[in-house]
Design an enzyme around this catalytic site. Sequence first.
Site, PDB file in Angstrom:
ATOM      1  CB  CYS A  84      46.945  38.922  36.982  1.00  0.00           C
ATOM      2  SG  CYS A  84      48.296  37.761  37.128  1.00  0.00           S
TER       3      CYS A  84
HETATM    4  C1  UDX Z   1      49.399  42.162  38.976  1.00  0.00           C
HETATM    5  C2  UDX Z   1      49.474  42.268  40.509  1.00  0.00           C
HETATM    6  O1  UDX Z   1      50.096  43.519  40.862  1.00  0.00           O
HETATM    7  C3  UDX Z   1      50.239  41.092  41.085  1.00  0.00           C
HETATM    8  O2  UDX Z   1      50.245  41.166  42.498  1.00  0.00           O
HETATM    9  C4  UDX Z   1      49.533  39.814  40.618  1.00  0.00           C
HETATM   10  O3  UDX Z   1      50.158  38.670  41.124  1.00  0.00           O
HETATM   11  C5  UDX Z   1      49.486  39.754  39.110  1.00  0.00           C
HETATM   12  O4  UDX Z   1      48.828  40.931  38.609  1.00  0.00           O
HETATM   13  P1  UDX Z   1      51.036  42.660  36.945  1.00  0.00           P
HETATM   14  O5  UDX Z   1      49.976  42.087  36.057  1.00  0.00           O
HETATM   15  O6  UDX Z   1      52.449  42.309  36.707  1.00  0.00           O
HETATM   16  O7  UDX Z   1      50.718  42.290  38.473  1.00  0.00           O
HETATM   17  O8  UDX Z   1      50.924  44.239  36.770  1.00  0.00           O
HETATM   18  P2  UDX Z   1      50.723  45.536  37.673  1.00  0.00           P
HETATM   19  O9  UDX Z   1      51.996  46.227  37.849  1.00  0.00           O
HETATM   20  O10 UDX Z   1      49.948  45.227  38.893  1.00  0.00           O
HETATM   21  O11 UDX Z   1      49.830  46.419  36.681  1.00  0.00           O
HETATM   22  C6  UDX Z   1      48.628  45.897  36.088  1.00  0.00           C
HETATM   23  C7  UDX Z   1      48.063  46.859  35.080  1.00  0.00           C
HETATM   24  O12 UDX Z   1      47.467  47.979  35.721  1.00  0.00           O
HETATM   25  C8  UDX Z   1      49.096  47.437  34.100  1.00  0.00           C
HETATM   26  O13 UDX Z   1      48.534  47.498  32.817  1.00  0.00           O
HETATM   27  C9  UDX Z   1      49.367  48.814  34.657  1.00  0.00           C
HETATM   28  O14 UDX Z   1      49.803  49.702  33.670  1.00  0.00           O
HETATM   29  C10 UDX Z   1      47.993  49.198  35.186  1.00  0.00           C
HETATM   30  N1  UDX Z   1      48.030  50.181  36.282  1.00  0.00           N
HETATM   31  C11 UDX Z   1      48.626  49.881  37.470  1.00  0.00           C
HETATM   32  C12 UDX Z   1      47.416  51.421  36.116  1.00  0.00           C
HETATM   33  O15 UDX Z   1      46.858  51.710  35.040  1.00  0.00           O
HETATM   34  N2  UDX Z   1      47.429  52.304  37.161  1.00  0.00           N
HETATM   35  C13 UDX Z   1      48.017  52.034  38.355  1.00  0.00           C
HETATM   36  O16 UDX Z   1      47.985  52.896  39.236  1.00  0.00           O
HETATM   37  C14 UDX Z   1      48.642  50.785  38.500  1.00  0.00           C
END
Ligand code: UDX
Length: 455
Positions: free
Chosen positions: A289
């Site tokens: 996403c």
């Molecule tokens: C995300 C959104 O959270 C969700 O609402 C949307 O519908 C789809 O995209 P997702 O892709 O499953 O969900 O992952 P998420 O848990 O949000 O993390 C995204 C990325 O950011 C990951 O690579 C994660 O490791 C990274 N991340 C997240 C960080 O590096 N730091 C953070 O504090 C949070």
Amino acid sequence: MCSPIQELDELRKNLPTTFIAGPRLRRNVATVSIVGLGPVGLTTAVAFATQGHQVTGIDIDERRRSEVARGEPPFYEKGLEGGLKRALRQKRLKIVDRMEDALRASTIVFLCVGTPSKPDGSMDDGPLRDATKSVANAWRDGKARTLVVKSTVLPGTVESVVRPVLEAAGVPFRIAVNPEFLREGRALEDALRPDRIVLGVDRPGTARILRALYRSVRSPVLVTDVRTAESVKYATNALLASKVSLANELANLCDYFGVEYDEVLRGVALDPRINAQFLVPGVGFGGSCFPKDVRALVAAGTANGYRPELFEAVLALNDRQYGRAIALLEKELGDLAGRRIALLGLAFKGNTDDVRESRAVPIARDLVARGAMVVGYDPAAMDGFSKLVPDVRRAKSVEEALKGADGCILQADWPAFSRLTAKDFVKLMASPVVVDGRRILDPKKMKGVRFHRIG
Ligand code: UDX
């Protein structure tokens, strides 16, 4: 007039507790079709079936259809297999081959097809257009039904792509946008207990139908117009991705200033205007996403004469952030040529087998280009990752990956990795150099390990 924030607070206070009858719902059970059985579609299908609705699932991919019909999700998602098997057993969910039959039998059809990126970053609306054509063909019997777009689509897409196809076919329809906010690894939980439901509708009657469908969910519901609902999804992902890049930028600066990011964040988060969630720095964001949606937003803004420079910077920083983990390894080990490096976590984050845009990919490729021997391990993403980076050796366990390694990068926050102790690293590795790219280990407990993290 109250502000949107006040309105939301009001919504939260007055959570819908009564069932609002939709004109097309008998005995509170809706007949729903889900087009596209990817992570979003299949999770949505299982969630609706769990809530008691009668669901039909359709996908153009025959193999996917048969896997799902056997109760085997084609991807790893916590709780989904159990939910799917139960829904099939209880006959609340059925998977069909003939799209037309399902589309005709349901009063509400959800489009959950992908909206992939084109090479220039813009959104490819081809799958959405094709799916809408199938719906239009099936609906020529003159009955009015509701089409709900759950796929992530840029503001204006429903008006410019979906509506014209239905109008050209001359079929009666209601139309809505109902974005999903599912986090991989917690998708079913998020679908059953969403933090909010956003309904972008063409008229009040459509909102009534969809509120009835979601009647058992106790979450704030925002009813708005179609284009706003489309925008809410992009704004959410752009903001969250920006928070991650913001955290990374601050953490990088903390490294230069020689201060501990966590302590700084603690001080910052005392400000009630700043929410500390999603401010964990590391090797950057990945997944299906954030990178895709922010790129699509940049491409769409630029094409319309507005260059979103902030979001360009969010992406640019994210593209190079992984390099800081490699720089930390180099600081400890010098030239990485000939070094054995354990890469723990190949999926884009823990609890998923999804390797799309995983930061493990540029990390592995960069290490290999420097002549390092990379040994990778992931509890669920080994096969998917090997297809992307075949040069990485596959370990069967964390221990095997760490054994004899000169250095280690932790790239995904799998629970199994957060249980690793200083003893494990010291015992198994040739030299215990560890870079925690996801802030999952406590530096205070890493005695005897040359332990680093960003910030
Ligand atoms: C995300 C959104 O959270 C969700 O609402 C949307 O519908 C789809 O995209 P997702 O892709 O499953 O969900 O992952 P998420 O848990 O949000 O993390 C995204 C990325 O950011 C990951 O690579 C994660 O490791 C990274 N991340 C997240 C960080 O590096 N730091 C953070 O504090 C949070």
